[in-house]
Design a protein around this motif. Structure first.
Motif, PDB file in Angstrom:
ATOM      1  N   UNK A 242       0.832  -1.204   0.000  1.00 21.23           N
ATOM      2  CA  UNK A 242       0.000   0.000   0.000  1.00 21.23           C
ATOM      3  C   UNK A 242       0.867   1.255   0.000  1.00 21.23           C
ATOM      4  N   UNK A 243       1.882   1.254   0.837  1.00 18.29           N
ATOM      5  CA  UNK A 243       2.768   2.402   0.940  1.00 18.29           C
ATOM      6  C   UNK A 243       3.513   2.636  -0.372  1.00 18.29           C
ATOM      7  N   UNK A 244       4.025   1.564  -0.974  1.00 18.31           N
ATOM      8  CA  UNK A 244       4.741   1.685  -2.244  1.00 18.31           C
ATOM      9  C   UNK A 244       3.823   2.215  -3.338  1.00 18.31           C
ATOM     10  N   UNK A 245       2.615   1.677  -3.396  1.00 16.85           N
ATOM     11  CA  UNK A 245       1.650   2.137  -4.399  1.00 16.85           C
ATOM     12  C   UNK A 245       1.315   3.612  -4.190  1.00 16.85           C
ATOM     13  N   UNK A 246       1.225   4.018  -2.936  1.00 17.63           N
ATOM     14  CA  UNK A 246       0.913   5.410  -2.595  1.00 17.63           C
ATOM     15  C   UNK A 246       2.020   6.350  -3.080  1.00 17.63           C
ATOM     16  N   UNK A 247       3.271   6.025  -2.781  1.00 19.69           N
ATOM     17  CA  UNK A 247       4.372   6.896  -3.198  1.00 19.69           C
ATOM     18  C   UNK A 247       4.519   6.936  -4.721  1.00 19.69           C
ATOM     19  N   UNK A 248       4.381   5.785  -5.379  1.00 19.87           N
ATOM     20  CA  UNK A 248       4.467   5.766  -6.840  1.00 19.87           C
ATOM     21  C   UNK A 248       3.368   6.623  -7.465  1.00 19.87           C
ATOM     22  N   UNK A 249       2.195   6.542  -6.883  1.00 21.64           N
ATOM     23  CA  UNK A 249       1.064   7.319  -7.400  1.00 21.64           C
ATOM     24  C   UNK A 249       1.260   8.806  -7.160  1.00 21.64           C
ATOM     25  N   UNK A 250       1.766   9.170  -5.985  1.00 17.01           N
ATOM     26  CA  UNK A 250       1.990  10.587  -5.699  1.00 17.01           C
ATOM     27  C   UNK A 250       3.103  11.156  -6.571  1.00 17.01           C
ATOM     28  N   UNK A 251       4.080  10.330  -6.931  1.00 18.03           N
ATOM     29  CA  UNK A 251       5.119  10.768  -7.863  1.00 18.03           C
ATOM     30  C   UNK A 251       4.481  11.137  -9.201  1.00 18.03           C
ATOM     31  N   UNK A 252       3.566  10.298  -9.678  1.00 19.03           N
ATOM     32  CA  UNK A 252       2.842  10.600 -10.920  1.00 19.03           C
ATOM     33  C   UNK A 252       2.012  11.873 -10.760  1.00 19.03           C
ATOM     34  N   UNK A 253       1.292  11.980  -9.664  1.00 24.80           N
ATOM     35  CA  UNK A 253       0.425  13.137  -9.421  1.00 24.80           C
ATOM     36  C   UNK A 253       1.237  14.429  -9.388  1.00 24.80           C
ATOM     37  N   UNK A 254       2.350  14.422  -8.668  1.00 26.55           N
ATOM     38  CA  UNK A 254       3.191  15.619  -8.598  1.00 26.55           C
ATOM     39  C   UNK A 254       3.760  15.978  -9.969  1.00 26.55           C
ATOM     40  N   UNK A 255       4.123  14.966 -10.750  1.00 28.12           N
ATOM     41  CA  UNK A 255       4.727  15.228 -12.061  1.00 28.12           C
ATOM     42  C   UNK A 255       3.724  15.891 -13.005  1.00 28.12           C
ATOM     43  N   UNK A 256       2.470  15.437 -12.982  1.00 28.52           N
ATOM     44  CA  UNK A 256       1.488  16.036 -13.894  1.00 28.52           C
ATOM     45  C   UNK A 256       1.090  17.433 -13.426  1.00 28.52           C
ATOM     46  N   UNK A 257       1.132  17.687 -12.118  1.00 29.06           N
ATOM     47  CA  UNK A 257       0.888  19.043 -11.625  1.00 29.06           C
ATOM     48  C   UNK A 257       1.983  19.990 -12.119  1.00 29.06           C
ATOM     49  N   UNK A 258       3.224  19.524 -12.067  1.00 30.43           N
ATOM     50  CA  UNK A 258       4.341  20.345 -12.563  1.00 30.43           C
ATOM     51  C   UNK A 258       4.205  20.602 -14.057  1.00 30.43           C
ATOM     52  N   UNK A 259       3.787  19.591 -14.792  1.00 30.50           N
ATOM     53  CA  UNK A 259       3.590  19.708 -16.242  1.00 30.50           C
ATOM     54  C   UNK A 259       2.521  20.745 -16.569  1.00 30.50           C
ATOM     55  N   UNK A 260       1.489  20.795 -15.768  1.00 25.68           N
ATOM     56  CA  UNK A 260       0.334  21.663 -16.073  1.00 25.68           C
ATOM     57  C   UNK A 260       0.471  23.064 -15.494  1.00 25.68           C
ATOM     58  N   UNK A 261       1.120  23.198 -14.322  1.00 28.00           N
ATOM     59  CA  UNK A 261       1.147  24.490 -13.630  1.00 28.00           C
ATOM     60  C   UNK A 261       2.582  24.916 -13.320  1.00 28.00           C
ATOM     61  N   UNK A 262       3.124  25.900 -14.041  1.00 23.47           N
ATOM     62  CA  UNK A 262       4.506  26.350 -13.826  1.00 23.47           C
ATOM     63  C   UNK A 262       4.784  26.818 -12.398  1.00 23.47           C
ATOM     64  N   UNK A 263       3.831  27.508 -11.774  1.00 23.70           N
ATOM     65  CA  UNK A 263       4.044  27.994 -10.403  1.00 23.70           C
ATOM     66  C   UNK A 263       4.184  26.847  -9.414  1.00 23.70           C
ATOM     67  N   UNK A 264       3.397  25.803  -9.619  1.00 23.10           N
ATOM     68  CA  UNK A 264       3.507  24.629  -8.753  1.00 23.10           C
ATOM     69  C   UNK A 264       4.845  23.938  -8.975  1.00 23.10           C
ATOM     70  N   UNK A 265       5.298  23.910 -10.219  1.00 24.47           N
ATOM     71  CA  UNK A 265       6.587  23.306 -10.530  1.00 24.47           C
ATOM     72  C   UNK A 265       7.715  23.990  -9.764  1.00 24.47           C
ATOM     73  N   UNK A 266       7.672  25.317  -9.692  1.00 19.97           N
ATOM     74  CA  UNK A 266       8.716  26.056  -8.973  1.00 19.97           C
ATOM     75  C   UNK A 266       8.690  25.739  -7.487  1.00 19.97           C
ATOM     76  N   UNK A 267       7.505  25.651  -6.896  1.00 18.91           N
ATOM     77  CA  UNK A 267       7.420  25.346  -5.459  1.00 18.91           C
ATOM     78  C   UNK A 267       7.797  23.893  -5.186  1.00 18.91           C
TER      79      UNK A 267
END
Length: 303
Positions: A242-267
């Motif tokens: 569960x923990x591994x799946x959670x971190x892998x998923x959050x890595x994907x989630x953070x990456x797409x946020x950075x892709x879509x929102x430049x300000x979020x990418x900087x933070x």
């Protein structure tokens, strides 16, 4: 029950103290990532991913609670929601923005995206994307026409809107399976050396699938530990998966946020990634790759 949960939490903390610290930090990350300025709120509010970002505070709260309290199957379901929503948001926004900009020279507002989402789900429910091309197109055209006819628009505007909507909904990517959508998501993110990351995300999705459907994996877990069907108790194997799946998923989630929102990418680059690299023996490899790519592209544009 309260006593059982207290014992469970204490046992989990003794066995996985570092992992629990990481789960808490995922909640803190949300506070770092939400928009600080009005322009950021406007930008996020016009994006499917923005809706997911705002809702993710509640989701990550629940996932953390469920993992800590031995509700692993419930956590798997919520993690799967975040993974599929992240992938689907990128695919939908990519397809929609391509067609809208091509036709109207502008980016779309959330209202249009919601309409497309609604029509897409109707078509999926009717099995349109499993039909042959000719039958699929016929179903899409009929669905869009019925929808457009509800609005008080001139015939010319109805025709223009229908053309764009049909073009979007007939895109083959909207008929992809989740694993194939993961591949397309990596392409849209322009990730290099992506094979290992794709494999990890597909493997994560398969694990989430097994625990969120009535499968052999689900039954075997109960057969091996019958008490688990009636009370919350710590299960090291389930916690780890569960923990591994959670971190892998959050890595994907953070990456797409950075892709879509430049300000979020900087933070993300300046605060979140730094904390994880200094305090936890785990890197968000996909997010770091996306940040590196976007930073290089920004640098080349400014030079």
């Amino acid at each position: 029950m309260k006593v059982i949960l207290n014992v469970l939490r204490e046992e989990t903390y003794r066995s996985f103290s570092e992992e629990l610290e990481a789960i808490v930090e995922l909640l803190n990350n949300w506070i770092e990532l939400i928009p600080r300025e009005i322009s950021g709120w406007v930008q996020c509010s016009n994006s499917i991913l923005g809706v997911l970002l705002f809702h993710s505070w509640k989701i990550t709260n629940w996932i953390g609670y469920e993992i800590l309290n031995g509700k692993y199957f419930e956590a798997f379901k919520n993690i799967r929601f975040v993974l599929e929503a992240s992938v689907l948001s990128v695919i939908l926004e990519g397809v929609i923005e391509e067609r809208v900009y091509e036709e109207w020279g502008m980016l779309s507002e959330l209202g249009l995206k919601v309409e497309i989402f609604k029509l897409w789900e109707k078509l999926k429910d009717k099995g349109a994307y499993r039909k042959k091309q000719k039958n699929k197109m016929s179903m899409i055209e009929q669905c869009v026409k019925r929808f457009i006819d509800e609005f008080e628009l001139s015939e010319e505007r109805k025709e223009k809107h229908a053309k764009v909507y049909i073009s979007i909904l007939s895109d083959e990517r909207l008929g992809y399976s989740v694993p194939k959508m993961i591949e397309e998501c990596m392409r849209l993110l322009s990730v290099k050396d992506k094979e290992d990351i794709e494999d990890t995300l597909k493997s994560t999705w398969r694990i989430l699938n097994k625990y969120t459907h009535f499968t052999y994996t689900f039954i075997e877990t109960t057969l091996n530990d019958p008490e688990f069907a009636f009370v919350e108790k710590m299960n090291e194997k389930l916690f780890t998966e569960c923990f591994e799946a959670y971190l892998n998923t959050m890595d994907l989630f953070y990456s797409v946020l950075c892709w879509r929102f430049p300000n979020i990418m900087e933070r993300m680059k300046g605060k979140v990634i730094d904390w994880w690299n200094k305090n936890f023996n785990r890197r968000f490899m996909l997010t770091e790759k996306v940040i590196q790519l976007l930073t290089e592209e920004s640098g080349s544009e400014n030079s």
